[in-house]
Write an enzyme that holds these catalytic residues in place. Sequence first.
Site, mmCIF file in Angstrom:
data_model
loop_
_atom_site.group_PDB
_atom_site.id
_atom_site.type_symbol
_atom_site.label_atom_id
_atom_site.label_comp_id
_atom_site.label_asym_id
_atom_site.label_seq_id
_atom_site.Cartn_x
_atom_site.Cartn_y
_atom_site.Cartn_z
ATOM 1 N N GLU A 87 0.840 -1.205 0.000
ATOM 2 C CA GLU A 87 0.000 0.000 0.000
ATOM 3 C C GLU A 87 0.878 1.260 0.000
ATOM 4 O O GLU A 87 1.856 1.340 0.757
ATOM 5 C CB GLU A 87 -0.874 -0.031 1.267
ATOM 6 C CG GLU A 87 -1.795 1.174 1.427
ATOM 7 C CD GLU A 87 -2.614 1.114 2.722
ATOM 8 O OE1 GLU A 87 -2.337 0.233 3.581
ATOM 9 O OE2 GLU A 87 -3.531 1.946 2.871
ATOM 10 N N LYS A 107 -9.305 2.518 -2.327
ATOM 11 C CA LYS A 107 -9.583 1.947 -0.993
ATOM 12 C C LYS A 107 -10.951 2.412 -0.489
ATOM 13 O O LYS A 107 -11.277 3.605 -0.551
ATOM 14 C CB LYS A 107 -8.481 2.383 -0.028
ATOM 15 C CG LYS A 107 -8.538 1.750 1.357
ATOM 16 C CD LYS A 107 -7.290 2.161 2.160
ATOM 17 C CE LYS A 107 -7.198 1.488 3.512
ATOM 18 N NZ LYS A 107 -5.940 1.884 4.212
ATOM 19 N N CYS A 109 -5.654 -3.125 2.496
ATOM 20 C CA CYS A 109 -5.550 -3.131 3.961
ATOM 21 C C CYS A 109 -6.899 -3.247 4.685
ATOM 22 O O CYS A 109 -7.512 -4.295 4.649
ATOM 23 C CB CYS A 109 -4.789 -1.876 4.400
ATOM 24 S SG CYS A 109 -3.903 -2.101 5.973
ATOM 25 N N SER A 161 0.563 -2.043 7.195
ATOM 26 C CA SER A 161 0.003 -2.378 8.506
ATOM 27 C C SER A 161 1.110 -2.362 9.546
ATOM 28 O O SER A 161 2.002 -3.209 9.524
ATOM 29 C CB SER A 161 -0.644 -3.761 8.431
ATOM 30 O OG SER A 161 -1.101 -4.154 9.707
ATOM 31 N N LYS A 217 -0.246 -8.155 16.656
ATOM 32 C CA LYS A 217 -0.908 -7.701 15.430
ATOM 33 C C LYS A 217 -0.863 -8.757 14.324
ATOM 34 O O LYS A 217 -1.844 -8.956 13.610
ATOM 35 C CB LYS A 217 -0.235 -6.407 14.942
ATOM 36 C CG LYS A 217 -0.895 -5.719 13.752
ATOM 37 C CD LYS A 217 -2.213 -5.079 14.140
ATOM 38 C CE LYS A 217 -2.741 -4.123 13.069
ATOM 39 N NZ LYS A 217 -1.976 -2.864 13.021
ATOM 40 N N GLY A 232 23.679 8.751 26.741
ATOM 41 C CA GLY A 232 24.085 8.983 28.121
ATOM 42 C C GLY A 232 23.860 7.718 28.924
ATOM 43 O O GLY A 232 22.729 7.279 29.085
ATOM 44 N N LEU A 233 24.948 7.120 29.398
ATOM 45 C CA LEU A 233 24.806 5.936 30.253
ATOM 46 C C LEU A 233 24.630 6.394 31.694
ATOM 47 O O LEU A 233 25.193 7.400 32.108
ATOM 48 C CB LEU A 233 26.047 5.057 30.147
ATOM 49 C CG LEU A 233 26.320 4.373 28.810
ATOM 50 C CD1 LEU A 233 27.490 3.396 28.964
ATOM 51 C CD2 LEU A 233 25.085 3.630 28.304
ATOM 52 N N SER A 234 23.864 5.630 32.449
ATOM 53 C CA SER A 234 23.680 5.961 33.865
ATOM 54 C C SER A 234 24.111 4.801 34.754
ATOM 55 O O SER A 234 24.129 4.922 35.967
ATOM 56 C CB SER A 234 22.212 6.271 34.127
ATOM 57 O OG SER A 234 21.445 5.070 34.026
ATOM 58 N N GLY A 292 22.231 2.270 34.721
ATOM 59 C CA GLY A 292 20.922 1.643 34.934
ATOM 60 C C GLY A 292 20.481 0.826 33.725
ATOM 61 O O GLY A 292 21.145 0.808 32.686
ATOM 62 N N ASN A 300 16.344 18.140 38.775
ATOM 63 C CA ASN A 300 16.153 18.470 37.365
ATOM 64 C C ASN A 300 17.368 19.198 36.779
ATOM 65 O O ASN A 300 17.690 19.020 35.605
ATOM 66 C CB ASN A 300 14.901 19.337 37.191
ATOM 67 C CG ASN A 300 13.615 18.531 37.373
ATOM 68 O OD1 ASN A 300 13.591 17.334 37.125
ATOM 69 N ND2 ASN A 300 12.558 19.182 37.820
#
Lengths: 543, 543
Positions: free
Chosen positions: B55, B122, B158, B184, B190, B292-294, B296, B375
């Site tokens: 499509e 369609k 579709c 799709s 799905k 950026g690694l933390s 975690g 922050n």
Amino acid sequence: MQNQLEKLANNSKSIKIDIAQINPIVGDLNGNTQKIIKLTQEAYIRGCDLLVFPELSLIGYPPEDLLLHEGFVQQVQDKVTLINQTISNNISIIFGAPYKKDDILYNSAYLIQNSQVYFYHKQNLPNYGVFDEKRYFESGNEPFIFECQGKKISLVICEDAWTSDIISISANKGVQIIISINASPFQIGKHSQRIEQIKQRVLETKTNFIYVNMVGAQDELVFDGASFAMNSNANITLQLPLFKEAVQSVSFTSPITLFDTDPIEKTIYDALVLATKDYIEKNDVFNGVVIGLSGGIDSALTLAIAADAIGTEHIKAIMMPYKYTSNISLEDAKIQATTMNVDYHEINIHIIVDSFNTQLNTLFIGMETDTTEENIQARIRGTLLMAISNKLGKIVLTTSNKSEIAVGYTTLYGDMSGGFAPLKDVNKTLVYQLAKYRNTISTIIPERVIDRKPSAELAPNQADQDSLPSYNELDAILTLFIEQKYSVKHIIKQGFNEQTVKYITQMVLNNEYKRRQSAPGPKISPNAFGKERRYPMTSKFQP
Amino acid sequence: MQNQLEKLANNSKSIKIDIAQINPIVGDLNGNTQKIIKLTQEAYIRGCDLLVFPELSLIGYPPEDLLLHEGFVQQVQDKVTLINQTISNNISIIFGAPYKKDDILYNSAYLIQNSQVYFYHKQNLPNYGVFDEKRYFESGNEPFIFECQGKKISLVICEDAWTSDIISISANKGVQIIISINASPFQIGKHSQRIEQIKQRVLETKTNFIYVNMVGAQDELVFDGASFAMNSNANITLQLPLFKEAVQSVSFTSPITLFDTDPIEKTIYDALVLATKDYIEKNDVFNGVVIGLSGGIDSALTLAIAADAIGTEHIKAIMMPYKYTSNISLEDAKIQATTMNVDYHEINIHIIVDSFNTQLNTLFIGMETDTTEENIQARIRGTLLMAISNKLGKIVLTTSNKSEIAVGYTTLYGDMSGGFAPLKDVNKTLVYQLAKYRNTISTIIPERVIDRKPSAELAPNQADQDSLPSYNELDAILTLFIEQKYSVKHIIKQGFNEQTVKYITQMVLNNEYKRRQSAPGPKISPNAFGKERRYPMTSKFQP
């Protein structure tokens, strides 16, 4: 014979219809219900027969995906029941709310009359521009005609009245009045379009018309109100104020002059003030605003709008100079804050910039200075404003205008930081016009700010026109590309330099990713950035 | 009699249909056209009779407002002409593109056969979830049946195949094969839904079915491909790969086993990798990524995805410790980078934090430490990553997951900064599952990162569970609220604590403004943040 006479008497008996141009809050079912009940009681006391509220006024517009949430429609039905039980039987009311039947949702007008609830389901559902109504609603397919005080009245909703077909069916069978309830958002020229459309319908049907619009702002939309009545001769006989809640009685007798003679700058300015005020007040978590002043025209105008929206006493203006900030900028920012009696602070960013440079030194060693360093300055300022916002509970107003947002001449997470961007849909040329207009009321923006050459002051001796054409030329190209959606070829044909047009339009497309993360701001143009413009970020389209 | 025999001969002659499961780029009319032409020439050489593309494959999906731009549809028509002039007369092809007639736009399937161009429009236009097709297209209202090598073939698009009515009309008149072209997008579950739907259509019509899907990612959507053929007995006889371009010949004879037995974690992980890869490669302005690694789990998984998407050599991993960063975090970040052979840098943010505090001191004097200071740390890290991005031309990948984005446990312009957010639709519980899955291929994420208690490390001894319920409980509530759209009452009835549910759901609604400014990220759930979830920021809805 007696019956005939009675009918005539009824027909000649006048009906008192009042328009309730209200400002509901989206999702505030309690508050909106109480407002409807209170206004209905007041209208009943003054002898009103029929009180008309705007489209979806019980839930606010646009409710967006709240409509899909379980329980939302049930809550609406509970409120309808409450309204019906509370108001007097001697007044009829019309308001807008969703209605669900057999799992199908309609955008409906409710008529409550003699404790009965009747419905009209909107037939013409807008699904373009800022509208997504086909995402939620199915179309109704029947006109709705009712009687009140012996008058035959037909009811439609907003888009229904923008074509002949629905109105011609709605207005037959001796209908004497057509009422349209609306949630029609403001944009430049929209009000005269509405009047032109309704005039067409009146000329087609020879029927009196009542146009009831919503007022107030919701996220990126401003509803301007300006509800009106037009008699069957297509004369306007009543118009309610722009940008204010109002309740007024309809008359079809004496033609009036419109307030359309206001300068357009006043209307736009008032729209921006209401949008800013309602965003702040409806999200009642902020005790004011914080604005980063630069000494330039955008922040100067934003400060004026904020002051007119919520009062100078709730505003903190922050000037954050660095070595490229000129003395003129420092002076003008301070002069404006002092003139307006706004709390003003200076935070020098030198040591913060230095600390970033020190820590990035190892990674950037041997590399040229470029826009990276300019963006660091802008992001430090954004971080400072957000810190003040977090600590003091004030919302940051972003000062970016539409021209710079269009070409990406603005720093993501820098000067783009903020909760609301009053100038998001205002191009630079219009920024100047609005500043000049605001100064005709009281001179609060220093003349020098309006007269001097625009600069971001992020590098030595920088001027916007170093990398952009004049704002007159830029805004003309942007309007043709963004609002008219012209092809590059078509824009060049209008007399613009080929290279400039290609450069500018490519910048617009390349900066879609920045706008995807931009703060909301009020729509005033026929094509605003935000939900009205849905462009892919990933795209190789050559316009 | 001879005619009859000829017909029988024709009918029994086999037809060779190939599926071209391609990955087009939105707006890349040149590139997509060249791809269609090249694959057609190759198919012709190997004796293919009919080659079927997905499509809107000529323009990519979803084209969004590009469709409204002047010249876009004309450019499409020029490409159709070019394709028609270029390909051989001895092969028929089907592809999707918009078609405009009398100012009405359709989502169409083009059949080019013997130098003639035919259209199917369609009929069933999706306008829910991520789909906005009624914003652009009108519905067609006629089936389309054509002959190829003596076979009668019906063509649909579709959503047309998701209900019985359109297919029942399309499949009458002796149709032997139904072809559906699709764009799709992937979401969990799905693919089996698609197969279930098509099985229903096949059982209703007893007709062979060919399902051609797009593959590749576009902004927030991932198309998983997995095109298939199903014979008239509802057996799957062909399936193309997930997440890969492929061209394969249709057979209706031998039933096959599906690859549906892959663990769901593999499918989701592959979707995230393709989404990240395509976003970076289709926007060909980046030479790699910076993360950026933390220490975690979120940044660890994001790094793994990035490496699998574009290769470790294009990645810069940046660890930005502050005094709340634990040694464990520092160690684990470094171990992962070393294990993966990723370029790793540490930038200590102490002096930058100090410089902010110094400059804000006057304004904040006498006020308590709160989330403002947390922050500031996050925003310094965001600014550093963006500086590295600007200087080196690498895109910042945001590491936020769906759970924290849902409740706003993330800093706007801080850890939310970035061009793409691979985990945007992945909740925390799933983050752990995906990390464990990835480690089954090769152990790149340190076990301790998976096992330890999650913390943002923005304050002393902080743990996520100080202010949130366990992630198991949180994710369960979030799924019911966001994906199922259950009312608060309904969620409590499922056995959750009333106070917790009210607190969490209110946090979700209150943080709509943050999500409005968040980076894009791939949809994998039935309700992703992004264009699929359209909630008002201003709302007083009590869910």
